[in-house]
Design a protein around this motif. Sequence first.
Motif, PDB file in Angstrom:
ATOM      1  N   SER A   1      -7.079   0.359   4.922  1.00 32.39           N
ATOM      2  CA  SER A   1      -5.642   0.831   4.969  1.00 32.39           C
ATOM      3  C   SER A   1      -5.467   2.269   5.585  1.00 32.39           C
ATOM      4  O   SER A   1      -6.575   3.054   5.571  1.00 32.39           O
ATOM      5  CB  SER A   1      -5.202   0.981   3.402  1.00 32.39           C
ATOM      6  OG  SER A   1      -3.978   1.514   3.092  1.00 32.39           O
TER       7      SER A   1
ATOM      8  N   SER B   1      -5.158   4.894  -0.785  1.00 32.56           N
ATOM      9  CA  SER B   1      -4.330   3.688  -0.590  1.00 32.56           C
ATOM     10  C   SER B   1      -4.136   2.953  -1.758  1.00 32.56           C
ATOM     11  O   SER B   1      -5.139   2.669  -2.561  1.00 32.56           O
ATOM     12  CB  SER B   1      -5.158   2.750   0.279  1.00 32.56           C
ATOM     13  OG  SER B   1      -4.921   1.402   0.499  1.00 32.56           O
TER      14      SER B   1
ATOM     15  N   HIS C   1     -16.055   1.878  -0.997  1.00 32.73           N
ATOM     16  CA  HIS C   1     -15.018   0.728  -0.538  1.00 32.73           C
ATOM     17  C   HIS C   1     -14.827  -0.124  -1.665  1.00 32.73           C
ATOM     18  O   HIS C   1     -16.067  -0.355  -2.250  1.00 32.73           O
ATOM     19  CB  HIS C   1     -15.281   0.237   0.883  1.00 32.73           C
ATOM     20  CG  HIS C   1     -13.944  -0.616   1.013  1.00 32.73           C
ATOM     21  ND1 HIS C   1     -14.061  -1.964   0.719  1.00 32.73           N
ATOM     22  CD2 HIS C   1     -12.913  -0.178   1.892  1.00 32.73           C
ATOM     23  CE1 HIS C   1     -12.771  -2.343   1.370  1.00 32.73           C
ATOM     24  NE2 HIS C   1     -12.050  -1.340   2.112  1.00 32.73           N
ATOM     25  N   SER C   2     -13.991  -0.646  -2.198  1.00 30.70           N
ATOM     26  CA  SER C   2     -13.709  -1.812  -3.026  1.00 30.70           C
ATOM     27  C   SER C   2     -14.532  -2.953  -2.857  1.00 30.70           C
ATOM     28  O   SER C   2     -14.881  -3.759  -3.719  1.00 30.70           O
ATOM     29  CB  SER C   2     -12.402  -2.019  -3.281  1.00 30.70           C
ATOM     30  OG  SER C   2     -11.724  -2.747  -2.145  1.00 30.70           O
TER      31      SER C   2
ATOM     32  N   GLU D   1      -5.956  -0.273  -1.575  1.00 27.02           N
ATOM     33  CA  GLU D   1      -7.333  -0.345  -2.021  1.00 27.02           C
ATOM     34  C   GLU D   1      -7.454  -0.006  -3.500  1.00 27.02           C
ATOM     35  O   GLU D   1      -8.536  -0.647  -4.204  1.00 27.02           O
ATOM     36  CB  GLU D   1      -7.772   0.993  -1.090  1.00 27.02           C
ATOM     37  CG  GLU D   1      -9.271   1.146  -1.496  1.00 27.02           C
ATOM     38  CD  GLU D   1     -10.278   0.507  -1.179  1.00 27.02           C
ATOM     39  OE1 GLU D   1     -11.504   0.416  -1.557  1.00 27.02           O
ATOM     40  OE2 GLU D   1     -10.044  -0.620  -0.355  1.00 27.02           O
TER      41      GLU D   1
END
Length: 370
Positions: free
Chosen positions: A270, A115, A55-56, A118
């Motif tokens: 998202s 996303s 995940h970012s 994202e």
Amino acid sequence: MSQHPDELEILGMISTSYASETHAPTGPAIDPSYTAAFALAHEQAGFDRILIGYHSAAPDGFQVAAYVAQHTSRLKILLAHRPGVIQPTVAARQLATLDHFSGGRLAVHIISGGSDAEQQRDGDFLTKDERYARTDDYLDLVKKSWTAAAPFDHDGPYYQVRDSFSAIRPLQQPHLPIFFGGASDAAVRVAGRHAETYALFGETLEQTAEIIAQVRASAARHGRPAPRFSVSFRPILGRTEEAAWERAERILADAQAIKDAGTSFFSRASTQSEGARRLLETAAGGKVRDKRLWTEIAKLTGAPGNTTSLVGTPDQVVDALLDYYDLGVRTFLFRGFDPLEDAIDYGRHLLPRLREAVAGRSRLDLVAAE
């Protein structure tokens, strides 16, 4: 490198702090002691492999994987990796290096990103279809780096290199196992070229059969054998079916409270991805689908990831899992809402029953073939 195509594989998933849809994050994002204990709990519970997600906003997965490898001895690691974040030749060397330091326990889970929002947090402004086209080129170059016996050039639509060569090859030959995520048409096309295990969220049996057929057809168009298939669930177990459903209702109430308080990490997730759309489609069909596929958490959260459950006694959940096994699924990922406690509980009550049931199916298949 690859296991027998009919061999059962059971995965878990870890994080670096205690959090879920029912447990708001508290304390630092990285708790080293908890991370080690969480990984060891999976190893001791009999899981084959654990997923480290991407995940970012999350801690760097490469470093988490290296830390987990130091604190376990048998547990295999599945590292989620997003093409486009770093150059493919660099990623190839990083993954190969980690494979050596982990003793050949590493696999890579390729997620192209569903996303736009994202992706843009990490500076990536390609469209979804462009991201999958880039993934195709990315994996071509990664695999060249892993296998080329001499320096090579690469002229792809997204990456070009000259006189490239890696002195470090994966310990597993010819290369690391490649898992692949994504449910869009673009994802299925690229998976047909590269996936050795194709990962799905926990959808209905009908939806699962549909996408398995699509991926098998895509692989056949590329002259490749069909990949293995993985399905992810959030099992909710009880001593009785009534107790399991009571726990499911408590989980839903806790998740609703956290959502209402705005304290959940998942509020930034998202739901633009095709996987999320398909899970919401599953949820729109009812609270319970098939025998015991519970969709309420997916509906509540917008299905940002693995959010559907199988609810019941361990034997009832195994019975439902065997329906997916009969569709060709050979890898299952289990993650609980009480992450550490559920991993231990699965090891006591779910994994042994599932392995025994699958072994029984295999014996019956042998007898039928004689």
